[in-house]
Design a protein around this motif. Structure first.
Motif, PDB file in Angstrom:
ATOM      1  N   LEU A   1       0.839  -1.294  -0.080  1.00  0.00           N
ATOM      2  CA  LEU A   1      -0.003  -0.033  -0.022  1.00  0.00           C
ATOM      3  C   LEU A   1       0.977   1.288   0.053  1.00  0.00           C
ATOM      4  N   VAL A   2       0.580   2.054  -1.017  1.00  0.00           N
ATOM      5  CA  VAL A   2       1.276   3.320  -1.115  1.00  0.00           C
ATOM      6  C   VAL A   2       0.657   4.482   0.044  1.00  0.00           C
ATOM      7  N   LYS A   3       1.316   4.770   0.939  1.00  0.00           N
ATOM      8  CA  LYS A   3       0.786   5.798   1.837  1.00  0.00           C
ATOM      9  C   LYS A   3       0.707   7.061   1.317  1.00  0.00           C
ATOM     10  N   GLU A   4      -0.470   8.000   1.591  1.00  0.00           N
ATOM     11  CA  GLU A   4      -0.600   9.120   0.788  1.00  0.00           C
ATOM     12  C   GLU A   4       0.606  10.060   1.265  1.00  0.00           C
ATOM     13  N   GLY A   5       1.218  11.006   0.239  1.00  0.00           N
ATOM     14  CA  GLY A   5       2.187  11.786   0.542  1.00  0.00           C
ATOM     15  C   GLY A   5       3.708  11.208   0.438  1.00  0.00           C
ATOM     16  N   SER A   6       3.510  10.005   0.642  1.00  0.00           N
ATOM     17  CA  SER A   6       5.073   9.300   0.448  1.00  0.00           C
ATOM     18  C   SER A   6       5.646   9.048  -0.936  1.00  0.00           C
ATOM     19  N   LYS A   7       6.963   9.006  -0.844  1.00  0.00           N
ATOM     20  CA  LYS A   7       7.688   9.223  -2.420  1.00  0.00           C
ATOM     21  C   LYS A   7       7.969   7.853  -2.766  1.00  0.00           C
ATOM     22  N   VAL A   8       7.655   7.183  -3.798  1.00  0.00           N
ATOM     23  CA  VAL A   8       7.674   5.988  -4.108  1.00  0.00           C
ATOM     24  C   VAL A   8       9.273   5.710  -4.872  1.00  0.00           C
ATOM     25  N   ASN A   9       9.772   4.659  -4.571  1.00  0.00           N
ATOM     26  CA  ASN A   9      10.982   4.016  -4.963  1.00  0.00           C
ATOM     27  C   ASN A   9      10.912   2.788  -5.285  1.00  0.00           C
ATOM     28  N   LEU A  10      10.734   2.377  -6.626  1.00  0.00           N
ATOM     29  CA  LEU A  10      10.042   0.975  -7.044  1.00  0.00           C
ATOM     30  C   LEU A  10      11.451   0.137  -6.761  1.00  0.00           C
ATOM     31  N   LYS A  11      12.715   0.386  -6.559  1.00  0.00           N
ATOM     32  CA  LYS A  11      13.686  -0.325  -6.317  1.00  0.00           C
ATOM     33  C   LYS A  11      13.794  -0.921  -5.008  1.00  0.00           C
ATOM     34  N   ASN A  12      12.824  -0.034  -4.206  1.00  0.00           N
ATOM     35  CA  ASN A  12      12.327  -0.938  -2.806  1.00  0.00           C
ATOM     36  C   ASN A  12      11.376  -1.889  -2.754  1.00  0.00           C
ATOM     37  N   HIS A  13      10.781  -2.149  -3.882  1.00  0.00           N
ATOM     38  CA  HIS A  13       9.786  -3.014  -3.808  1.00  0.00           C
ATOM     39  C   HIS A  13      10.018  -4.356  -4.741  1.00  0.00           C
ATOM     40  N   PRO A  14      10.441  -5.437  -4.140  1.00  0.00           N
ATOM     41  CA  PRO A  14      10.900  -6.599  -4.934  1.00  0.00           C
ATOM     42  C   PRO A  14       9.873  -7.163  -5.787  1.00  0.00           C
ATOM     43  N   THR A  15      10.015  -7.310  -7.137  1.00  0.00           N
ATOM     44  CA  THR A  15       9.105  -7.905  -8.147  1.00  0.00           C
ATOM     45  C   THR A  15       8.864  -9.327  -7.847  1.00  0.00           C
ATOM     46  N   ASP A  16       9.669 -10.149  -6.961  1.00  0.00           N
ATOM     47  CA  ASP A  16       9.373 -11.379  -6.802  1.00  0.00           C
ATOM     48  C   ASP A  16       9.060 -11.961  -5.317  1.00  0.00           C
ATOM     49  N   PHE A  17       8.705 -10.933  -4.587  1.00  0.00           N
ATOM     50  CA  PHE A  17       8.265 -11.095  -3.224  1.00  0.00           C
ATOM     51  C   PHE A  17       7.088 -11.959  -3.034  1.00  0.00           C
ATOM     52  N   THR A  18       7.106 -13.065  -2.479  1.00  0.00           N
ATOM     53  CA  THR A  18       5.872 -13.922  -2.248  1.00  0.00           C
ATOM     54  C   THR A  18       5.384 -13.997  -0.861  1.00  0.00           C
ATOM     55  N   GLY A  19       6.195 -13.688   0.273  1.00  0.00           N
ATOM     56  CA  GLY A  19       5.613 -13.428   1.528  1.00  0.00           C
ATOM     57  C   GLY A  19       6.006 -15.008   2.101  1.00  0.00           C
ATOM     58  N   ASP A  20       4.657 -15.406   2.627  1.00  0.00           N
ATOM     59  CA  ASP A  20       4.777 -16.848   3.375  1.00  0.00           C
ATOM     60  C   ASP A  20       4.403 -18.026   2.400  1.00  0.00           C
ATOM     61  N   TYR A  21       4.241 -17.533   1.146  1.00  0.00           N
ATOM     62  CA  TYR A  21       3.756 -18.370   0.051  1.00  0.00           C
ATOM     63  C   TYR A  21       4.939 -19.199  -0.723  1.00  0.00           C
ATOM     64  N   THR A  22       5.364 -20.173  -0.055  1.00  0.00           N
ATOM     65  CA  THR A  22       6.311 -20.877  -0.925  1.00  0.00           C
ATOM     66  C   THR A  22       5.617 -22.234  -1.409  1.00  0.00           C
ATOM     67  N   ASP A  23       4.529 -22.480  -0.973  1.00  0.00           N
ATOM     68  CA  ASP A  23       3.786 -23.484  -1.906  1.00  0.00           C
ATOM     69  C   ASP A  23       2.779 -22.792  -2.712  1.00  0.00           C
ATOM     70  N   LYS A  24       2.835 -22.822  -4.010  1.00  0.00           N
ATOM     71  CA  LYS A  24       2.057 -22.399  -4.790  1.00  0.00           C
ATOM     72  C   LYS A  24       0.473 -22.905  -4.947  1.00  0.00           C
ATOM     73  N   LYS A  25       0.625 -24.239  -4.681  1.00  0.00           N
ATOM     74  CA  LYS A  25      -0.850 -24.925  -4.480  1.00  0.00           C
ATOM     75  C   LYS A  25      -1.531 -24.445  -3.500  1.00  0.00           C
ATOM     76  N   GLN A  26      -0.976 -23.896  -2.346  1.00  0.00           N
ATOM     77  CA  GLN A  26      -1.386 -23.384  -1.173  1.00  0.00           C
ATOM     78  C   GLN A  26      -2.099 -21.995  -1.674  1.00  0.00           C
ATOM     79  N   ALA A  27      -1.432 -21.279  -2.411  1.00  0.00           N
ATOM     80  CA  ALA A  27      -1.777 -19.976  -3.075  1.00  0.00           C
ATOM     81  C   ALA A  27      -2.906 -20.210  -4.008  1.00  0.00           C
ATOM     82  N   VAL A  28      -3.138 -21.149  -4.779  1.00  0.00           N
ATOM     83  CA  VAL A  28      -4.276 -21.404  -5.527  1.00  0.00           C
ATOM     84  C   VAL A  28      -5.523 -21.792  -4.697  1.00  0.00           C
ATOM     85  N   LYS A  29      -5.237 -22.525  -3.705  1.00  0.00           N
ATOM     86  CA  LYS A  29      -6.446 -22.866  -2.740  1.00  0.00           C
ATOM     87  C   LYS A  29      -6.828 -21.919  -1.996  1.00  0.00           C
ATOM     88  N   ASP A  30      -6.025 -20.765  -1.496  1.00  0.00           N
ATOM     89  CA  ASP A  30      -6.502 -19.616  -1.095  1.00  0.00           C
ATOM     90  C   ASP A  30      -7.122 -18.648  -1.710  1.00  0.00           C
TER      91      ASP A  30
END
Length: 255
Positions: free
Chosen positions: A1-30
């Motif tokens: 979530l981009v907070k109002e008034g914040s300055k965005v640097n996309l390099k700080n947002h990893p494109t491959d971030f998956t958090g706790d979802y290492t199991d793709k089958k679980q992501a599909v079920k959710d």
């Protein structure tokens, strides 16, 4: 979530971030669970006929916009959902202000509207390719590089504030794809005969402007994310995780 008034640097947002979802089958079920719950809440939205939901999806080519719409909205009643894709404007559209063509497609009360690209193209591709502005027959005094983008941001924010005051809730999603993953998906489109139709040499040409697009997105996200119409930067290298995140954002907004 981009907070109002914040300055965005996309390099700080990893494109491959998956958090706790290492199991793709679980992501599909959710995702399936979220879609089922969205279906229930959409019925309430439609029956109440008070609010509408506008979902805007912006991204670089091959980021998975179409697939995300298809999977996330798979369980939604098509009577209560409208999808619009905005490409090159027509001659008639160019004779109007830049918000005119999308305003006609806003969702009615009780409905969900999805914009596959949107009025934000006018501060993204038009900023990377300023020659586009020349085709819009604007008065010369408006074609000022120092003010035109700030003025367009203000027009967009005014529109979104107006919509909010009239019962439309807005979610804005930027599918954040890496340049390397885009390359892989382009190659896949070339090598897979069933995906050849998706490939265009114009997409290759636009890759040359990757840095300029990232700068345009950073400026746009920084200037137009608000509490009432927030931007979400969604990691897009893993499609299943991308779809799950989108479904959760929509579900949270419904609640």
């Amino acid at each position: 979530l981009v907070k109002e008034g914040s300055k965005v640097n996309l390099k700080n947002h990893p494109t491959d971030f998956t958090g706790d979802y290492t199991d793709k089958k679980q992501a599909v079920k959710d995702l399936e669970k979220n879609v089922a719950r969205m279906r229930e809440l959409q019925d309430v939205l439609y029956a109440q006929d008070k609010y509408s939901l506008l979902i805007i999806i912006q991204a670089m080519d091959a980021a998975g916009k179409d697939g995300a719409i298809r999977h996330v909205m798979s369980g939604v009643n098509p009577q209560g959902c409208q999808v619009f894709s905005f490409k090159h404007p027509s001659a008639t559209e160019l004779d109007h202000d830049f918000l005119w063509r999308t305003t006609q497609c806003l969702p009615e009360r009780g409905r969900i509207g999805l914009f596959n690209r949107s009025y934000y193209e006018e501060v993204l591709i038009a900023r990377v390719h300023p020659e586009i502005l020349l085709s819009q027959a604007l008065p010369d005094e408006l074609l000022n590089e120092k003010t035109i983008w700030t003025n367009r941001y203000r027009s967009i924010l005014d529109l979104e504030s107006h919509l909010y005051r009239n019962g439309t809730r807005i979610i804005k999603l930027f599918l954040h794809l890496s340049k390397e993953e885009q390359r892989n998906r382009f190659i896949n489109r070339i090598e897979d005969p069933e995906k050849n139709w998706k490939f265009s040499m114009a997409d290759i040409e636009e890759r040359k402007f990757w840095k300029q697009y990232m700068q345009a997105y950073e400026a746009c996200l920084s200037a137009t994310s608000t509490k009432i119409a927030p931007w979400y930067v969604v990691p897009a290298d893993d499609k299943k995780n991308t779809r799950l995140i989108i479904s959760q954002v929509i579900l949270d907004t419904f609640k």
